[in-house]
Design a protein around this motif. Sequence first.
Motif, PDB file in Angstrom:
ATOM      1  N   ARG A  89       0.895  -1.149  -0.117  1.00 43.79           N
ATOM      2  CA  ARG A  89       0.052   0.034   0.085  1.00 43.79           C
ATOM      3  C   ARG A  89       0.641   1.159  -0.202  1.00 43.79           C
ATOM      4  O   ARG A  89       0.643   2.239   0.360  1.00 43.79           O
TER       5      ARG A  89
ATOM      6  N   ASN B 260      -3.011   3.641   6.148  1.00 42.88           N
ATOM      7  CA  ASN B 260      -3.467   3.156   4.766  1.00 42.88           C
ATOM      8  C   ASN B 260      -4.474   2.206   4.851  1.00 42.88           C
ATOM      9  O   ASN B 260      -4.961   1.640   3.760  1.00 42.88           O
TER      10      ASN B 260
ATOM     11  N   THR C  35       3.212   0.461  -5.786  1.00 44.95           N
ATOM     12  CA  THR C  35       2.879  -1.011  -5.608  1.00 44.95           C
ATOM     13  C   THR C  35       4.050  -1.788  -5.504  1.00 44.95           C
ATOM     14  O   THR C  35       5.045  -1.195  -5.880  1.00 44.95           O
TER      15      THR C  35
END
Length: 387
Positions: free
Chosen positions: A233, A327, A382
């Motif tokens: 994340r 997150n 990512t």
Amino acid sequence: MSDACVRQRCNEYAEIYKRSDWVNLQHDASETAAIRYCCPEASRCWIEVVCESDISLDFYSLARRPEFLCSYPELQDALFKYEMLDHLGPGDAVLRMGFTASNPQHETSASIIFGSSGSGWQEVRTSHFIDFPSPGQWTSVIIPVGEKGIYLANALAHNVFITSEQGSSKESVRISCVFSCPWDSYPSWATPMGVAWCNFVQQKALVLKREQPRLQSLAVAFYVILALRSCSRGPPLLPLVDSTQNSSPERIGGYFWKPDDREHFHFYAYLSQFLKQIGYSVKVFGSMYGKRLAPYQAAILRTDWEVIQNHFEACFRSQCAAYRFVNGGKHAPKIRADLTPTFDDSGITTSDIVGSCAIVREQMNTFINFRVSENSDSDSFTSREYP
């Protein structure tokens, strides 16, 4: 002494190394020692002295790193002593180097190699390169800092290259010393100097071989390789003492937390900043022996890691909690230690510039790199992992 200057010297050495007009001058009876020379231009004579010693290449190369020599003075040469001035990276340092022969035999060798007055103390940068100038070779580049050259007999050498590779057996090493002097042709003083240097190398090998059982494991584990993984994340967070507009709204583990917002993420830079924020002034390295580590890896001295490990791991657990809080989700970045270094084969690295260094990639179950998702509307990161 800039990195660009070191690369320039290495480029020059790589070109000289592959020339075909070297002249063989002298071999010993066993053909394990030799002297040859090459004069490619006016007022520039390159001289190579080669010998072989009964010690493994792995230990010889690791033990000759400047930071290792300074940590274990008993390994220092019979002719040289070294003092660390600035540790620039694994295998890379600025040293104060001097001639300190203490017995008649060494003084005789020194007077031949350095001239009757000796070399005195001088500052040099010494940089180790793996797989240079060819795969399987280690080269130590020794360059004087400032205007003064490295004093060798009757001339000032611009720089000295010491290359080691496996010898005629698995437990022997072939060592080559190459230097250039401002002469139009091969000077007669280079022959006795070369013989004295070979004798000196043999004496040095005996010292290393004697200390190898005690120091082998310490040499291998001199650095800890850390790797970051599981950043699904986005990049990990950095600790802050005071709250800011883009930090977490509350303290977690004694710190506020904010994203690392650098455009190009490199773990060594993140780790260095993290440690600074929690009160440690520790050097973290993103390259080893002329090669850049993969973006998710960093190197740190084991002695430094042992000092900071417990506090750092406690703070990083707080980072994991903050990461999940900020997150969402149940996963958070992880750090693994004592891994094999993986070298980055993308972009320009020192080894790309200086020669045909082989890049070795160890595939392992760990985080491999950061990238911006092409299908995402946001700038989030990512991760990609090996299965």
